[in-house]
Design a protein around this motif. Structure first.
Motif, PDB file in Angstrom:
ATOM      1  N   GLY A   1       6.787  16.582   7.028  1.00 39.02           N
ATOM      2  CA  GLY A   1       5.645  15.713   6.526  1.00 39.02           C
ATOM      3  C   GLY A   1       6.043  14.225   6.153  1.00 39.02           C
ATOM      4  N   CYS A   2       5.613  13.772   5.293  1.00 42.89           N
ATOM      5  CA  CYS A   2       6.197  12.428   4.889  1.00 42.89           C
ATOM      6  C   CYS A   2       7.602  12.389   4.198  1.00 42.89           C
ATOM      7  CB  CYS A   2       5.098  11.688   3.437  1.00 42.89           C
ATOM      8  SG  CYS A   2       5.901  10.282   2.876  1.00 42.89           S
ATOM      9  N   ARG A   3       8.207  11.730   4.726  1.00 44.50           N
ATOM     10  CA  ARG A   3       9.680  11.845   4.285  1.00 44.50           C
ATOM     11  C   ARG A   3       9.998  11.243   3.141  1.00 44.50           C
ATOM     12  NH1 ARG A   3      13.088  10.639  10.232  1.00 44.50           N
ATOM     13  NH2 ARG A   3      11.813  12.164  11.035  1.00 44.50           N
ATOM     14  N   PHE A   4       8.994  10.276   2.548  1.00 39.89           N
ATOM     15  CA  PHE A   4       9.179   9.955   1.119  1.00 39.89           C
ATOM     16  C   PHE A   4       8.872  11.075  -0.022  1.00 39.89           C
ATOM     17  CE2 PHE A   4       7.741   6.672  -2.351  1.00 39.89           C
ATOM     18  CZ  PHE A   4       9.149   6.511  -2.749  1.00 39.89           C
ATOM     19  N   ARG A   5       8.358  12.008   0.224  1.00 37.14           N
ATOM     20  CA  ARG A   5       7.706  12.903  -0.481  1.00 37.14           C
ATOM     21  C   ARG A   5       8.631  13.532  -1.594  1.00 37.14           C
ATOM     22  NH1 ARG A   5       8.966  18.287   0.476  1.00 37.14           N
ATOM     23  NH2 ARG A   5       9.547  18.475   2.494  1.00 37.14           N
ATOM     24  N   THR A   6       9.747  13.456  -1.309  1.00 39.13           N
ATOM     25  CA  THR A   6      10.716  14.065  -2.453  1.00 39.13           C
ATOM     26  C   THR A   6      11.037  12.966  -3.451  1.00 39.13           C
ATOM     27  OG1 THR A   6      12.468  13.340  -0.971  1.00 39.13           O
ATOM     28  CG2 THR A   6      12.088  15.568  -0.752  1.00 39.13           C
ATOM     29  N   ARG A   7      10.481  11.695  -3.233  1.00 45.41           N
ATOM     30  CA  ARG A   7      10.740  10.818  -4.234  1.00 45.41           C
ATOM     31  C   ARG A   7       9.426  10.322  -4.764  1.00 45.41           C
ATOM     32  NH1 ARG A   7      14.789   6.892  -1.850  1.00 45.41           N
ATOM     33  NH2 ARG A   7      15.617   6.338  -3.992  1.00 45.41           N
ATOM     34  N   CYS A   8       8.351  10.902  -4.134  1.00 44.71           N
ATOM     35  CA  CYS A   8       6.976  10.024  -4.463  1.00 44.71           C
ATOM     36  C   CYS A   8       6.308  10.459  -5.666  1.00 44.71           C
ATOM     37  CB  CYS A   8       6.215   9.994  -3.198  1.00 44.71           C
ATOM     38  SG  CYS A   8       4.545   9.144  -3.329  1.00 44.71           S
ATOM     39  N   TRP A   9       5.870   9.710  -6.293  1.00 38.52           N
ATOM     40  CA  TRP A   9       5.104  10.145  -7.661  1.00 38.52           C
ATOM     41  C   TRP A   9       3.622  10.788  -7.516  1.00 38.52           C
ATOM     42  CZ3 TRP A   9       6.492   5.499  -6.514  1.00 38.52           C
ATOM     43  CH2 TRP A   9       5.313   4.629  -5.993  1.00 38.52           C
TER      44      TRP A   9
ATOM     45  N   THR B   1       0.887  -1.262  -0.069  1.00 40.88           N
ATOM     46  CA  THR B   1       0.051  -0.101  -0.028  1.00 40.88           C
ATOM     47  C   THR B   1       0.765   1.106   0.103  1.00 40.88           C
ATOM     48  OG1 THR B   1      -0.096  -0.062   2.595  1.00 40.88           O
ATOM     49  CG2 THR B   1      -1.809  -1.029   1.262  1.00 40.88           C
ATOM     50  N   HIS B   2       2.181   1.223   0.538  1.00 43.39           N
ATOM     51  CA  HIS B   2       2.846   2.373   0.639  1.00 43.39           C
ATOM     52  C   HIS B   2       3.623   2.447  -0.822  1.00 43.39           C
ATOM     53  CE1 HIS B   2       5.610   5.519   1.893  1.00 43.39           C
ATOM     54  NE2 HIS B   2       4.994   5.524   2.828  1.00 43.39           N
ATOM     55  N   PRO B   3       3.495   3.840  -1.367  1.00 42.70           N
ATOM     56  CA  PRO B   3       4.226   3.957  -2.823  1.00 42.70           C
ATOM     57  C   PRO B   3       5.721   3.497  -2.553  1.00 42.70           C
ATOM     58  CG  PRO B   3       2.932   5.797  -2.344  1.00 42.70           C
ATOM     59  CD  PRO B   3       2.878   4.780  -0.879  1.00 42.70           C
ATOM     60  N   TYR B   4       6.370   3.495  -1.551  1.00 41.16           N
ATOM     61  CA  TYR B   4       7.755   3.434  -1.385  1.00 41.16           C
ATOM     62  C   TYR B   4       7.914   1.823  -1.445  1.00 41.16           C
ATOM     63  CZ  TYR B   4      12.533   2.558   0.548  1.00 41.16           C
ATOM     64  OH  TYR B   4      13.740   2.243   0.618  1.00 41.16           O
TER      65      TYR B   4
ATOM     66  N   ILE C   1      -0.556  18.462   1.099  1.00 46.23           N
ATOM     67  CA  ILE C   1      -0.660  17.701   2.550  1.00 46.23           C
ATOM     68  C   ILE C   1       0.442  16.881   2.871  1.00 46.23           C
ATOM     69  CG2 ILE C   1      -2.039  15.780   1.919  1.00 46.23           C
ATOM     70  CD1 ILE C   1      -3.467  15.829   4.253  1.00 46.23           C
ATOM     71  N   CYS C   2       1.277  16.229   1.926  1.00 46.44           N
ATOM     72  CA  CYS C   2       2.294  15.293   2.093  1.00 46.44           C
ATOM     73  C   CYS C   2       3.549  16.154   2.919  1.00 46.44           C
ATOM     74  CB  CYS C   2       2.907  14.539   0.844  1.00 46.44           C
ATOM     75  SG  CYS C   2       1.509  13.364   0.172  1.00 46.44           S
ATOM     76  N   ALA C   3       3.420  17.310   2.525  1.00 47.98           N
ATOM     77  CA  ALA C   3       4.471  18.128   2.843  1.00 47.98           C
ATOM     78  C   ALA C   3       4.326  18.769   4.253  1.00 47.98           C
ATOM     79  CB  ALA C   3       4.936  19.427   1.946  1.00 47.98           C
TER      80      ALA C   3
ATOM     81  N   ALA D   1       1.774   4.204   6.275  1.00 52.43           N
ATOM     82  CA  ALA D   1       1.831   5.444   6.596  1.00 52.43           C
ATOM     83  C   ALA D   1       1.983   6.248   5.380  1.00 52.43           C
ATOM     84  CB  ALA D   1       3.022   5.885   7.297  1.00 52.43           C
ATOM     85  N   CYS D   2       0.726   6.670   4.816  1.00 55.23           N
ATOM     86  CA  CYS D   2       0.623   7.212   3.604  1.00 55.23           C
ATOM     87  C   CYS D   2      -0.764   7.916   3.585  1.00 55.23           C
ATOM     88  CB  CYS D   2       0.752   6.398   2.185  1.00 55.23           C
ATOM     89  SG  CYS D   2       0.617   7.172   0.838  1.00 55.23           S
ATOM     90  N   HIS D   3      -0.859   9.249   3.232  1.00 58.06           N
ATOM     91  CA  HIS D   3      -1.943  10.024   2.996  1.00 58.06           C
ATOM     92  C   HIS D   3      -2.917   9.417   1.552  1.00 58.06           C
ATOM     93  CE1 HIS D   3      -1.259  12.701   5.776  1.00 58.06           C
ATOM     94  NE2 HIS D   3      -0.066  13.110   5.063  1.00 58.06           N
ATOM     95  N   PHE D   4      -2.236   8.762   0.565  1.00 54.89           N
ATOM     96  CA  PHE D   4      -2.780   8.231  -0.459  1.00 54.89           C
ATOM     97  C   PHE D   4      -2.406   6.938  -1.035  1.00 54.89           C
ATOM     98  CE2 PHE D   4      -2.228  12.885  -0.983  1.00 54.89           C
ATOM     99  CZ  PHE D   4      -3.463  13.315  -0.864  1.00 54.89           C
TER     100      PHE D   4
HETATM  101  S1  SF4 Z   1       2.141  10.562   1.873  1.00 56.54           S
HETATM  102 FE1  SF4 Z   1       2.303  11.421   0.012  1.00 56.54          FE
HETATM  103  S2  SF4 Z   1       4.422  11.777  -0.563  1.00 56.54           S
HETATM  104 FE2  SF4 Z   1       4.062  10.358   1.243  1.00 56.54          FE
HETATM  105  S3  SF4 Z   1       4.181   8.475   0.504  1.00 56.54           S
HETATM  106 FE3  SF4 Z   1       1.926   8.989   0.636  1.00 56.54          FE
HETATM  107  S4  SF4 Z   1       1.370  10.107  -1.175  1.00 56.54           S
HETATM  108 FE4  SF4 Z   1       3.715   9.972  -1.262  1.00 56.54          FE
END
Ligand code: SF4
Ligand SMILES: Nc1ncnc2c1ncn2[C@@H]1O[C@H](COP(=O)(O)OP(=O)(O)OP(=O)(O)O)[C@@H](O)[C@H]1O
Ligand SMILES: [Mg+2]
Length: 345
Positions: A305-313, A265-268, A318-320, A336-339
């Motif tokens: 915000g979300c630490r992965f946001r600099t690499r997340c598509w 579920t997490h983009p990472y 809100i992620c920042a 741990a993801c908003h989307f």
């Molecule tokens: S919270 Fe936002 S930046 Fe972080 S993984 Fe989810 S969609 Fe990507």
């Protein structure tokens, strides 16, 4: 059958509420101070582990994966108390061991052992296999039936080595055999838990499966509990009951193995997974390969915000501004993801 074996035989998918965890970690942190000048004044910190919580049940294997520098080894050193946390709590069999002194930690040392990545540097080249594997008995002053030599030879056999290797030196062995020596040493005092920090990543791919299978067999035979750290998701897939994915000092997803691999579920995690070859090439739903661009940001100054946001598509505003909390999306599956992806919504 001993008690531990009986516990190990319980299916790992049993509801966790039924069993007390062997290891419980709560909001664990390790910040390495950065100092400057002759006065060594602190002017920042490497937030190597930055607030992680998880537990491991008796007889279970938790796999921990993530890219280089995300804090996996630091976490391994904290839970085995080779390093002291900056914050949070580590409990082993219900006892708080977070700040136990060396003396008070000693009886517990035999219960939690660590295996390191590099089978070359972790074995003293000047010592024989007998001395290396027998060292824990001598250090802990444990009496053995039939003497240390017999006990060591039994351990060597248990780990797929010959008892005749007793008088040989580490350089006479291949990487895979050296890792078996390291495993035999870790098993000497019959630990309850083994933390294996990338136990196979220094080995040839052809040897990796053999060592992973050995760990698997030993777990069944001895009722061991494992925390296995790896770089990539393919190594831990076969052996893990649950898998935690770490990114920049945080756990971003933790789930039962099947749930994680079937529907990350997490983009990472999705990105890490896309790099793993699909086991059956005839399967139609071939995963789209997602390339992770850019380096992991510095843990000295992680993104807001979300630490992965600099690499997340999928990143949005809100992620920042808001750090996504680790929430349960499906039973036994936290992310741990908003989307999040694959939620069926
Ligand atoms: S919270 Fe936002 S930046 Fe972080 S993984 Fe989810 S969609 Fe990507
Ligand atoms: N003793 C230390 N002092 C300062 N910084 C440290 C120390 N140990 C680790 N770090 C930093 O903490 C972060 C996490 O390191 P760690 O070794 O735990 O990562 P890892 O996930 O095990 O990486 P790898 O996959 O490369 O083994 C890194 O940025 C590392 O540089
Ligand atoms: Mg490491």
């Amino acid at each position: 059958m001993t008690d531990t074996q009986a516990t190990a035989a319980v299916p790992s998918k049993a509801p966790s509420a039924d069993r007390e965890p062997l290891l419980r970690v709560t909001d664990l942190k390790r910040h390495f101070p950065i100092t400057k000048g002759v006065l060594r004044r602190q002017h920042g910190a490497v937030r190597a582990v930055d607030g992680i919580s998880f537990s491991v049940l008796p007889g279970e294997t938790l796999g921990v994966v993530g890219e280089s520098g995300c804090g996996k080894s630091t976490m391994g050193r904290l839970v085995t108390r080779l390093d002291e946390p900056t914050g949070g709590k580590v409990e082993f069999e219900g006892t708080d061991i977070t700040h136990l002194s060396t003396g008070r930690m000693r009886p517990l040392r035999k219960d939690i052992q660590i295996i390191f990545q590099d089978p070359y540097s972790s074995l003293n080249p000047r010592h024989t296999v007998g001395t290396i594997v027998g060292a824990p008995f001598r250090l802990q002053k444990v009496a053995t039936e039939g003497g240390v030599k017999k006990a060591v030879q039994e351990l060597l056999e248990l780990c797929g080595l010959s008892p005749e290797h007793y008088n040989r030196y580490p350089h006479e062995f291949s990487g895979g055999q050296r890792q078996r020596i390291g495993i035999a040493r870790a098993l000497a005092l019959r630990p309850k838990m083994i933390v294996a920090d990338e136990p196979v990543s220094a080995l040839d791919v052809s040897i990796q499966a053999q060592v992973v299978n050995l760990l698997d067999d030993l777990q069944k035979e001895l009722g061991l509990t494992y925390l296995i750290i790896a770089h990539d998701l393919s190594v831990v897939r076969h052996v893990s009951d649950r898998v935690a994915v770490m990114y920049l000092g945080k756990i971003v997803e933790i789930a039962d193995r099947d749930s994680l691999y079937a529907a990350p579920t997490h983009p990472y995690t999705v990105a890490l997974m896309s790099a793993v070859p699909v086991p059956d090439p005839r399967r139609k739903e071939r995963r789209e390969r997602i390339l992770l661009t850019g380096d992991v940001p510095s843990p000295i100054n992680p993104p807001s915000g979300c630490r992965f946001r600099t690499r997340c598509w999928k990143a949005q505003d809100i992620c920042a501004s808001q750090e996504p909390p680790l929430v349960e999306l499906r039973p036994g599956h936290q992310s741990a993801c908003h989307f999040p992806e694959n939620t069926g919504a």
